[in-house]
Design an enzyme around this catalytic site. Structure first.
Site, PDB file in Angstrom:
ATOM      1  N   ASP A   1       2.927  -4.801   8.092  1.00 10.26           N
ATOM      2  CA  ASP A   1       1.702  -4.139   8.115  1.00 10.26           C
ATOM      3  C   ASP A   1       0.379  -4.852   8.135  1.00 10.26           C
ATOM      4  O   ASP A   1       0.336  -5.718   7.211  1.00 10.26           O
ATOM      5  CB  ASP A   1       1.860  -3.386   6.358  1.00 10.26           C
ATOM      6  CG  ASP A   1       0.358  -2.866   6.149  1.00 10.26           C
ATOM      7  OD1 ASP A   1      -0.421  -2.498   6.965  1.00 10.26           O
ATOM      8  OD2 ASP A   1       0.461  -2.008   5.108  1.00 10.26           O
TER       9      ASP A   1
ATOM     10  N   LYS B   1     -10.260  -0.635  10.441  1.00 11.03           N
ATOM     11  CA  LYS B   1     -10.620  -1.968   9.596  1.00 11.03           C
ATOM     12  C   LYS B   1     -10.819  -3.168  10.465  1.00 11.03           C
ATOM     13  O   LYS B   1     -11.077  -4.076   9.905  1.00 11.03           O
ATOM     14  CB  LYS B   1      -9.394  -2.114   8.957  1.00 11.03           C
ATOM     15  CG  LYS B   1      -9.069  -1.187   7.390  1.00 11.03           C
ATOM     16  CD  LYS B   1      -7.890  -1.430   6.974  1.00 11.03           C
ATOM     17  CE  LYS B   1      -7.173  -0.183   6.073  1.00 11.03           C
ATOM     18  NZ  LYS B   1      -8.019   0.163   4.880  1.00 11.03           N
TER      19      LYS B   1
ATOM     20  N   HIS C   1       0.970  -1.222   0.006  1.00  9.05           N
ATOM     21  CA  HIS C   1      -0.068   0.020   0.000  1.00  9.05           C
ATOM     22  C   HIS C   1       0.907   1.199   0.108  1.00  9.05           C
ATOM     23  O   HIS C   1       1.944   1.160   0.685  1.00  9.05           O
ATOM     24  CB  HIS C   1      -1.104   0.104   1.081  1.00  9.05           C
ATOM     25  CG  HIS C   1      -1.839   1.057   1.357  1.00  9.05           C
ATOM     26  ND1 HIS C   1      -1.720   2.111   1.807  1.00  9.05           N
ATOM     27  CD2 HIS C   1      -3.197   1.003   1.289  1.00  9.05           C
ATOM     28  CE1 HIS C   1      -2.639   3.075   1.692  1.00  9.05           C
ATOM     29  NE2 HIS C   1      -3.845   2.322   1.752  1.00  9.05           N
TER      30      HIS C   1
ATOM     31  N   CYS D   1      -4.749   2.397  -3.706  1.00  7.35           N
ATOM     32  CA  CYS D   1      -3.527   3.168  -3.087  1.00  7.35           C
ATOM     33  C   CYS D   1      -2.339   2.228  -3.346  1.00  7.35           C
ATOM     34  O   CYS D   1      -1.593   1.924  -2.420  1.00  7.35           O
ATOM     35  CB  CYS D   1      -3.536   3.424  -1.593  1.00  7.35           C
ATOM     36  SG  CYS D   1      -4.869   4.564  -1.284  1.00  7.35           S
TER      37      CYS D   1
ATOM     38  N   GLN E   1      -4.618  -5.245   7.047  1.00  9.14           N
ATOM     39  CA  GLN E   1      -5.595  -6.156   6.287  1.00  9.14           C
ATOM     40  C   GLN E   1      -5.548  -7.667   7.073  1.00  9.14           C
ATOM     41  O   GLN E   1      -6.344  -8.443   6.286  1.00  9.14           O
ATOM     42  CB  GLN E   1      -5.189  -6.513   4.757  1.00  9.14           C
ATOM     43  CG  GLN E   1      -5.375  -5.248   3.934  1.00  9.14           C
ATOM     44  CD  GLN E   1      -7.046  -4.549   3.910  1.00  9.14           C
ATOM     45  OE1 GLN E   1      -7.866  -5.502   4.152  1.00  9.14           O
ATOM     46  NE2 GLN E   1      -7.044  -3.502   3.498  1.00  9.14           N
TER      47      GLN E   1
END
Ligand code: PLP
Length: 404
Positions: free
Chosen positions: A198, A224, A121, A362, A201
């Site tokens: 990261d 999220k 991202h 993104c 997600q």
């Protein structure tokens, strides 16, 4: 899982758009909030509003206690060793910027290298590019194969004595690929290189144990994770956070200030300058408790079922191209059909009440790699139903028939 009961916890899911029942399949962008999260924010403002860590009075101490309990809830959710290893931030983006700025300031000089991947991202690209400009570090990029998986052999070749950190997404927000982070961390650590994960997600789909993973940093966003906007977390091993300089200056992050010099506060406050959004911090704990109550294992099993069903049905459509076909995928399907532009598909689905994301998500460098401008992206959450997937599939088919 009792989906009907779960859906009652999310009032927005019973709403209509353009007179049609809402089918929300944009969960990778942001998730909807259960009542307990919204009520917690309201409750804090009505009953406990005061600045945290500042006052001797009852309300301030109560707000402080709740915010610090929330830190422990986050700590336990990802199984960090200490709550002081949890830094509250605005979200994934701020967490990565914090590490990029502070880690590079302490540990990098011109010519040092940071390894990322082709599926990152923008938050995990541009934050490092800023450091390229400021400190002359260099970015190295792990390529992907035709299924949208990382080429680990290439990663091994990219590692050099100049590598200072590997910063990698756990799950791609475009391809849905679940990256083999355990293996990446093992390879990196065998060369004494720290790893940032990261988890924007993944933290809402897969149980994460940072001690077992042994990652050095892990970042995610509350919004999220069925929690509020404007709050997220950075997990960092104490040994790194202690050595890294503060990211921002202000109240809270100091121990004493004088014009002769300032002493910084201890962890985690050293990295939390200024008044935090403590109602959001507290409501994040409500979101985590809600998810834990359903159980991440049940969530994952159900979402995997939805993903497989949706993928199988999409594949029956002539001219479909799915981007990201790894065996290890989670919750996200990016696709294009024939020459239909992703915006056209997204706008026409919207008129049927179906919310999907369109565009580059993104991840423009990934789009460049795939040789496309953008995709349509459907992303599922545990409150979606098989019937909604059926509606979505027939919506896509309707759009396709309009163009043929
Ligand atoms: N990283 C990944 C993999 C993402 O999917 C996102 C958001 O879509 C981000 C980082 C940035 O998250 P935020 O905008 O919440 O900071």
């Amino acid at each position: 899982m009792d989906i009907k009961k779960i859906r009652n916890d999310f009032p927005i899911l019973s709403s209509t758009v353009y007179g049609k029942p809402l089918i929300y399949l944009d969960n990778a962008a942001t998730t909807q909030k259960p009542k307990c999260v919204v009520e917690e924010i309201e409750n804090i403002y009505y009953t406990t509003n005061a600045n945290v860590h500042r006052g001797v009075h009852y309300l301030s101490q109560r707000a402080t206690d709740l915010a610090e309990e929330s830190r422990v809830t986050v700590q336990q959710y990802i199984n960090a060793k200490h709550s002081r290893e949890i830094i509250f931030t605005k979200g994934t983006t701020e967490s990565i910027n914090l590490v990029a700025h502070s880690f590079c300031q302490q540990f990098c000089t011109a010519g040092d290298e940071i390894i990322i991947s082709a599926m990152e991202h923008h938050a995990n690209i541009v934050s490092w590019q800023l450091q390229e400009a400021i400190r002359g570090i260099k970015l190295r990029v792990i390529p992907i194969n035709e299924k949208g998986e990382l080429k680990l052999d290439e990663m091994k070749k990219l590692i050099s004595p100049k590598t200072r950190l590997i910063s990698i997404t756990h799950i791609s927000n475009v391809l849905g690929t679940i990256n083999p982070i355990e293996e990446i961390i093992e390879i990196a650590h065998s060369r004494h290189i720290p790893v940032l994960i990261d988890a924007a997600q993944s933290v809402q789909h897969i149980a994460i144990d940072v001690q077992q993973l042994d990652c050095d940093f892990l970042v995610f966003s509350g919004h999220k994770l069925y929690g509020p906007n404007g709050v997220g977390a950075l997990y960092g091993k104490e040994k790194w956070l202690n050595r890294m300089p503060p990211y921002q200056g202000g109240g809270e992050m100091i121990s004493t200030v004088s014009f002769k010099g300032t002493k910084f506060n201890e962890l985690p406050f050293k990295f939390e300058a200024g008044t935090p959004d403590y109602p959001a911090v507290i409501a994040l704990a409500a979101a985590i408790k809600y998810i834990k109550n359903i159980g991440l294992d049940s969530i994952k099993a159900y979402e995997d079922e939805l993903l497989k069903y949706c993928t199988d049905e999409l594949l029956k459509i002539e001219g479909i191209r799915i981007f990201g076909t790894s065996d290890k995928k989670s919750s996200v399907i990016s696709f294009l059909v024939g020459n239909i532009h992703h915006y056209d598909m997204g706008m026409l689905l919207d008129k049927m009440g179906i919310a999907v994301r369109t565009g580059h998500h993104c991840a423009q460098p990934l789009m460049e790699e795939l040789g496309i401008e953008g995709t349509v992206r459907a992303s599922v959450a545990f409150y979606n139903t098989k019937e909604e997937i059926d509606q979505f599939i027939s919506g896509v088919k309707r759009v396709v028939s309009m163009f043929r």
